[in-house]
Structures are given as structure tokens and as C-alpha cells.
Design an enzyme around this catalytic site. Sequence first.
Site, PDB file in Angstrom:
ATOM      1  N   SER A   1      -2.641  -7.675   3.037  1.00 53.19           N
ATOM      2  CA  SER A   1      -3.064  -7.521   4.438  1.00 53.19           C
ATOM      3  C   SER A   1      -3.455  -8.877   5.025  1.00 53.19           C
ATOM      4  O   SER A   1      -3.235  -9.129   6.214  1.00 53.19           O
ATOM      5  CB  SER A   1      -4.253  -6.566   4.534  1.00 53.19           C
ATOM      6  OG  SER A   1      -3.884  -5.281   4.125  1.00 53.19           O
TER       7      SER A   1
ATOM      8  N   ARG B   1      -2.134  -6.072  -8.241  1.00 48.56           N
ATOM      9  CA  ARG B   1      -1.018  -7.018  -8.135  1.00 48.56           C
ATOM     10  C   ARG B   1      -1.087  -8.101  -9.207  1.00 48.56           C
ATOM     11  O   ARG B   1      -0.072  -8.583  -9.680  1.00 48.56           O
ATOM     12  CB  ARG B   1      -1.042  -7.712  -6.757  1.00 48.56           C
ATOM     13  CG  ARG B   1      -0.671  -6.818  -5.603  1.00 48.56           C
ATOM     14  CD  ARG B   1      -1.035  -7.436  -4.289  1.00 48.56           C
ATOM     15  NE  ARG B   1      -2.468  -7.698  -4.235  1.00 48.56           N
ATOM     16  CZ  ARG B   1      -3.126  -8.139  -3.177  1.00 48.56           C
ATOM     17  NH1 ARG B   1      -2.479  -8.407  -2.068  1.00 48.56           N
ATOM     18  NH2 ARG B   1      -4.430  -8.328  -3.219  1.00 48.56           N
TER      19      ARG B   1
ATOM     20  N   HIS C   1       0.845  -1.210   0.000  1.00 46.99           N
ATOM     21  CA  HIS C   1       0.000   0.000   0.000  1.00 46.99           C
ATOM     22  C   HIS C   1       0.871   1.247   0.000  1.00 46.99           C
ATOM     23  O   HIS C   1       0.640   2.189  -0.751  1.00 46.99           O
ATOM     24  CB  HIS C   1      -0.873   0.056   1.271  1.00 46.99           C
ATOM     25  CG  HIS C   1      -1.949  -0.975   1.361  1.00 46.99           C
ATOM     26  ND1 HIS C   1      -2.116  -1.766   2.475  1.00 46.99           N
ATOM     27  CD2 HIS C   1      -2.931  -1.327   0.510  1.00 46.99           C
ATOM     28  CE1 HIS C   1      -3.158  -2.560   2.300  1.00 46.99           C
ATOM     29  NE2 HIS C   1      -3.675  -2.315   1.108  1.00 46.99           N
TER      30      HIS C   1
ATOM     31  N   LYS D   1     -16.306  -7.592   4.291  1.00 45.96           N
ATOM     32  CA  LYS D   1     -15.186  -7.968   5.173  1.00 45.96           C
ATOM     33  C   LYS D   1     -15.495  -7.754   6.651  1.00 45.96           C
ATOM     34  O   LYS D   1     -16.174  -6.798   7.011  1.00 45.96           O
ATOM     35  CB  LYS D   1     -13.940  -7.140   4.815  1.00 45.96           C
ATOM     36  CG  LYS D   1     -13.287  -7.567   3.513  1.00 45.96           C
ATOM     37  CD  LYS D   1     -11.984  -6.835   3.270  1.00 45.96           C
ATOM     38  CE  LYS D   1     -11.335  -7.307   1.970  1.00 45.96           C
ATOM     39  NZ  LYS D   1     -10.197  -6.462   1.571  1.00 45.96           N
TER      40      LYS D   1
HETATM   41  O1  PNS Z   1      -9.060  -2.892   0.433  1.00 54.73           O
HETATM   42  P1  PNS Z   1     -10.406  -3.309  -0.123  1.00 54.73           P
HETATM   43  O2  PNS Z   1     -11.185  -4.105   0.898  1.00 54.73           O
HETATM   44  O3  PNS Z   1     -10.286  -4.021  -1.438  1.00 54.73           O
HETATM   45  O4  PNS Z   1     -11.194  -1.938  -0.395  1.00 54.73           O
HETATM   46  C1  PNS Z   1     -12.499  -1.965  -0.921  1.00 54.73           C
HETATM   47  C2  PNS Z   1     -13.180  -0.622  -0.696  1.00 54.73           C
HETATM   48  C3  PNS Z   1     -13.242  -0.296   0.792  1.00 54.73           C
HETATM   49  C4  PNS Z   1     -12.397   0.467  -1.432  1.00 54.73           C
HETATM   50  C5  PNS Z   1     -14.611  -0.721  -1.315  1.00 54.73           C
HETATM   51  O5  PNS Z   1     -15.326  -1.753  -0.689  1.00 54.73           O
HETATM   52  C6  PNS Z   1     -15.377   0.591  -1.224  1.00 54.73           C
HETATM   53  O6  PNS Z   1     -15.221   1.426  -2.090  1.00 54.73           O
HETATM   54  N1  PNS Z   1     -16.198   0.745  -0.153  1.00 54.73           N
HETATM   55  C7  PNS Z   1     -16.969   1.964   0.067  1.00 54.73           C
HETATM   56  C8  PNS Z   1     -18.462   1.694  -0.158  1.00 54.73           C
HETATM   57  C9  PNS Z   1     -18.779   1.713  -1.652  1.00 54.73           C
HETATM   58  O7  PNS Z   1     -18.658   2.717  -2.310  1.00 54.73           O
HETATM   59  N2  PNS Z   1     -19.159   0.522  -2.163  1.00 54.73           N
HETATM   60  C10 PNS Z   1     -19.435   0.341  -3.581  1.00 54.73           C
HETATM   61  C11 PNS Z   1     -18.188  -0.085  -4.308  1.00 54.73           C
HETATM   62  S1  PNS Z   1     -18.565  -0.703  -5.888  1.00 54.73           S
END
Ligand code: PNS
Length: 161
Positions: A133, A90, A17, A41
Site C-alpha cells: 500500500s 511477503r 491483499h 499509522k
Molecule cells: O495493515 P496493517 O497496518 O499491518 O494492519 C495492522 C492491524 C490493523 C491489523 C493491527 O494494527 C490491528 O490488529 N489493529 C487493531 C487493534 C489491535 O488489536 N491492536 C493490537 C494488535 S497486537
Amino acid sequence: MSKALLPGSYDPITVGHLDIIKRCSKMFDEVVVLIAKNAQKNYMLCSEKRATLVYDAVKELPNVKVDVFDGLLVEYAFHNNIDVTVKGIRNNADYQYEQNMAVTNEKLSQSLYCKSFETLFLQCSDSLSGVSSSLVRLILAKDGDLSNLVPNPELLKSTLK
Ligand code: PNS
């Protein structure tokens, strides 16, 4: 002023990150690292603790800010005048996952704000492609060596106490 959003779970932040954050901080005037919520998650750390670790990791980068947000990404980007969201990639699995989110975010942004939502994919450095992570959490559970995986292993361990 060019602004980029780097959203993620950061549970916890890894050296992978941090590499993406540093590279973005050279390409944009301002970078916002956003600790957001992935509804699929269950987190090891609460968002405040994840933010503390990110703050510590970016403290030497003057154009990088950290924020925590529980709502939709498109909402945050719109209200903070951010035009570009950057995602580190990645491998193929990451691309598939991120591509679905990019398409959904574009649709959401168009329907809510009649505005485009640009997602930029940044290839992660070769040497860091195995870092995640989830791997960090596994090693942490066995009290293993995290020195090549997270920016500040001691802070991470103390955050868990
Ligand atoms: O590190 P991650 O878990 O891959 O991150 C995913 C994250 C937190 C960026 C994604 O779930 C997100 O954008 N969450 C905010 C809520 C939202 O906008 N959801 C719709 C995404 S299509």
C-alpha cells in the site's frame, strides 16, 4: 462452519491483499475482511473509503464479507466467533512484525477471554511480493500507473477527489 478473519489497514487495498483474500475464500467457508486501526499509522483514506474500495474488490466473492472496526482484534474475533486470523507474509520484515502481533494477540485473548487466538501466516505469491500500500500511495502522489498494483485504479482515484 470455518471462518477466517483478514484484518489490515488496506490503505488502499492492493492486488497482493486481493490475492490473499481470494486464496482464503477457497480455504474457509466464510472470510471477513476487517478494516482495522493501526495506532501507529496516519491514513491516506478514512476507514469508510478504504471499505468502499475493499467492497468493490470482493464483490464477486460470495463468501467474503467486509467490516470496519476500531477496537481490539481479539475483541472482534471473540464476539464474531472467529477462530482463525490470517496474515499475508511477503518477507522476513513482515514475519517479524506479524509474529510480535500474533504473540500479543494470543496473550490478550487468554487474559480477556481465556481463549486461544490462532494466527495463520500465508506466504504471498512470488510475483506480488513487491506490492505494498505504501508503494501505491507513492505512485498515486505522482499520478503514475497503478494498473498492476490495485484492483480498481479508477475507483481509487475517484475516491480521492
Ligand atoms: O495493515 P496493517 O497496518 O499491518 O494492519 C495492522 C492491524 C490493523 C491489523 C493491527 O494494527 C490491528 O490488529 N489493529 C487493531 C487493534 C489491535 O488489536 N491492536 C493490537 C494488535 S497486537
